[in-house]
Scaffold this motif. Sequence first.
Motif, PDB file in Angstrom:
ATOM      1  N   VAL A 175       0.842  -1.208   0.000  1.00  0.00           N
ATOM      2  CA  VAL A 175       0.000   0.000   0.000  1.00  0.00           C
ATOM      3  C   VAL A 175       0.871   1.250   0.000  1.00  0.00           C
ATOM      4  CG1 VAL A 175      -1.667   1.334   1.363  1.00  0.00           C
ATOM      5  CG2 VAL A 175      -1.991  -1.117   1.049  1.00  0.00           C
ATOM      6  N   THR A 176       1.957   1.233   0.783  1.00  0.00           N
ATOM      7  CA  THR A 176       2.841   2.403   0.838  1.00  0.00           C
ATOM      8  C   THR A 176       3.485   2.663  -0.517  1.00  0.00           C
ATOM      9  OG1 THR A 176       3.286   2.003   3.175  1.00  0.00           O
ATOM     10  CG2 THR A 176       4.834   3.402   2.004  1.00  0.00           C
ATOM     11  N   TRP A 229       2.307   1.666  -3.437  1.00  0.00           N
ATOM     12  CA  TRP A 229       1.243   1.981  -4.386  1.00  0.00           C
ATOM     13  C   TRP A 229       0.765   3.420  -4.231  1.00  0.00           C
ATOM     14  CZ3 TRP A 229      -4.396   1.217  -2.994  1.00  0.00           C
ATOM     15  CH2 TRP A 229      -5.231   1.553  -4.063  1.00  0.00           C
ATOM     16  N   ARG A 230       0.496   3.843  -3.000  1.00  0.00           N
ATOM     17  CA  ARG A 230      -0.046   5.177  -2.745  1.00  0.00           C
ATOM     18  C   ARG A 230       1.035   6.236  -2.561  1.00  0.00           C
ATOM     19  NH1 ARG A 230      -4.724   6.088  -4.362  1.00  0.00           N
ATOM     20  NH2 ARG A 230      -4.723   7.816  -2.937  1.00  0.00           N
ATOM     21  N   LYS A 231       2.283   5.821  -2.415  1.00  0.00           N
ATOM     22  CA  LYS A 231       3.405   6.736  -2.168  1.00  0.00           C
ATOM     23  C   LYS A 231       3.164   7.586  -0.922  1.00  0.00           C
ATOM     24  CE  LYS A 231       5.567   6.024  -6.196  1.00  0.00           C
ATOM     25  NZ  LYS A 231       5.432   4.610  -6.385  1.00  0.00           N
ATOM     26  N   ASP A 232       2.581   6.956   0.112  1.00  0.00           N
ATOM     27  CA  ASP A 232       2.244   7.671   1.343  1.00  0.00           C
ATOM     28  C   ASP A 232       2.411   6.722   2.525  1.00  0.00           C
ATOM     29  OD1 ASP A 232       1.068   9.047   3.469  1.00  0.00           O
ATOM     30  OD2 ASP A 232      -0.388  10.014   2.170  1.00  0.00           O
ATOM     31  N   ILE A 271      -0.763   6.431   4.988  1.00  0.00           N
ATOM     32  CA  ILE A 271      -1.851   5.585   4.490  1.00  0.00           C
ATOM     33  C   ILE A 271      -1.465   4.107   4.628  1.00  0.00           C
ATOM     34  CG2 ILE A 271      -3.136   4.885   2.429  1.00  0.00           C
ATOM     35  CD1 ILE A 271      -3.076   7.828   1.567  1.00  0.00           C
ATOM     36  N   GLY A 272      -0.223   3.773   4.313  1.00  0.00           N
ATOM     37  CA  GLY A 272       0.243   2.400   4.479  1.00  0.00           C
ATOM     38  C   GLY A 272       0.162   1.950   5.924  1.00  0.00           C
ATOM     39  N   VAL A 288      -3.621   1.454   6.957  1.00  0.00           N
ATOM     40  CA  VAL A 288      -4.154   0.216   6.381  1.00  0.00           C
ATOM     41  C   VAL A 288      -3.570  -0.994   7.116  1.00  0.00           C
ATOM     42  CG1 VAL A 288      -4.174  -1.238   4.317  1.00  0.00           C
ATOM     43  CG2 VAL A 288      -4.667   1.205   4.131  1.00  0.00           C
TER      44      VAL A 288
END
Length: 107
Positions: free
Chosen positions: A81-82, A84-87, A90-91, A94
């Motif tokens: 997730v980190t 993918w979202r570059k954040d 957020i990672g 989740v």
Amino acid sequence: MEAFMSLFWGIVLAGLGAYTMRASFVVLLSGVTFPDRVIRILDHVGPAVMAALVVTTLTGPGGQLEAGPVEFLTLGIMAGVTLWRKDLLIGLLVALAVFFALNAVVA
């Protein structure tokens, strides 16, 4: 009950102290311009701290591996997730949700 209230106020005071220290840096350094090199270095602090937290969570006091399938699955999801979202935040959010959900199902 008295011990609980003492613990409660200790946590409240520690939180206020931590918030005050963090806010003081924002206020005191609001007009300071940092060199580009410092900004580039500071960009790596969050991921370095996260890596240190992950390693200490997955290992025991003697350095032995203590993580199970839930922890490794959560770590993989967080990394995916980190990236993918570059954040990082957020990672982390989740990963926390996945970790607690998996522990509720497995336990």
